[in-house]
Motif scaffolding. Sequence first.
Motif, PDB file in Angstrom:
ATOM      1  N   ARG A 238     -42.707 -14.900  -2.530  1.00  0.00           N
ATOM      2  CA  ARG A 238     -43.825 -14.036  -2.115  1.00  0.00           C
ATOM      3  C   ARG A 238     -44.989 -14.831  -1.519  1.00  0.00           C
ATOM      4  NH1 ARG A 238     -44.302  -8.886  -3.128  1.00  0.00           N
ATOM      5  NH2 ARG A 238     -46.585  -9.039  -3.274  1.00  0.00           N
ATOM      6  N   THR A 254     -46.893 -16.580   6.160  1.00  0.00           N
ATOM      7  CA  THR A 254     -46.953 -15.702   4.993  1.00  0.00           C
ATOM      8  C   THR A 254     -45.712 -14.814   4.906  1.00  0.00           C
ATOM      9  OG1 THR A 254     -48.215 -14.081   6.276  1.00  0.00           O
ATOM     10  CG2 THR A 254     -49.468 -15.656   4.958  1.00  0.00           C
ATOM     11  N   ALA A 257     -44.430  -7.985   2.897  1.00  0.00           N
ATOM     12  CA  ALA A 257     -44.554  -7.158   1.692  1.00  0.00           C
ATOM     13  C   ALA A 257     -43.478  -6.072   1.720  1.00  0.00           C
ATOM     14  CB  ALA A 257     -45.938  -6.525   1.620  1.00  0.00           C
ATOM     15  N   VAL A 324     -47.814 -10.062   2.985  1.00  0.00           N
ATOM     16  CA  VAL A 324     -48.388 -10.198   1.647  1.00  0.00           C
ATOM     17  C   VAL A 324     -49.806 -10.732   1.770  1.00  0.00           C
ATOM     18  CG1 VAL A 324     -48.217 -11.415  -0.563  1.00  0.00           C
ATOM     19  CG2 VAL A 324     -46.140 -10.556   0.557  1.00  0.00           C
TER      20      VAL A 324
END
Length: 326
Positions: A238, A254, A257, A324
């Motif tokens: 994550r 990153t 999500a 995320v």
Amino acid sequence: MTSALAPDSLGPTICVGEILVEIMATSIGDGFREPVELVGPYPSGAPAIFIDQCARIGGSAAMIGAVGNDDFGRLNIERLERDGADVSGIAVDPDYPTGSAFVRYRADGSRDFVYNIAKSAAARFGWTEHVAALVHRAGHLHVMGSALSMPGAAEVIEAAALVVRSRGGTISLDPNLRKELVLDADTERRFANLVDISDLLLPSGDELERAAGVDGVEAALARLFERGVKEVALKQGRDGATVFTPGAPPVHVTAFAVEEVDPTGAGDCFGGAYVACRRLGMPVAEALTYANAAGARNVTRRGPMEGAGTRAELDAFIASTPRVMP
């Protein structure tokens, strides 16, 4: 940044190892000591998942392994072939069944497995005429560290590494080994030798330190670069992923999500996408974005390679999926 990997035009990415089917319990619980509802079979095996994603995103890719002369074997071969992988290096064993893994999730997210690998076709293959022909036109070898515990696979990997190197090809390694896993001296030697000849490492968690043989991220990276590794793509779940190269700032991307349905195969899809994209000439940040997308998309589907995406599917996923937040 120029890729540390040989261009796709040199020949396919090959991977050696287990080919399985996965059958999953539909309910959460502790193991398989009572009758439960099951779903599957799904094509599986970490090397096969890697190769499937590599092929689906547009890289030339080929698998070396073995299946049984049964529906489970045909399921795997048909999936890989349909997704664009070369299956000429997959043997069909007339005497042993295709390998299998039965999986059930516990309430805390951990999993119970019942494997049949060692006594299946998955562990019964070696250096054949078909394997030699494939290896002699390969441009890149990807290795899953867990395959080194299979004698036949380990021997093919060592032979393939010499041939691929002699052609000007490159090697990547997903350590796939934890500090807690005790290996025999022979497997430890093979693993250390592979680290020394790898151009790219794709570790997650403590596998970075395990591969380097030292504690601490910075010390581990320094040791790996001293040993000749040119690129490290660290999978961070994550927290996204970061690529490290000698003498250059790290590149971080990153994560996406998503709602996790099945985490199995996420790291293999990440690796398949990253290796293919780098071999196709993409810069690190772009390749890393596709790799993160491939891993994230895969966890949204039940089945270890059901979420492996094409370039168009991953483009759509990237455009529509939030990142995320830090």
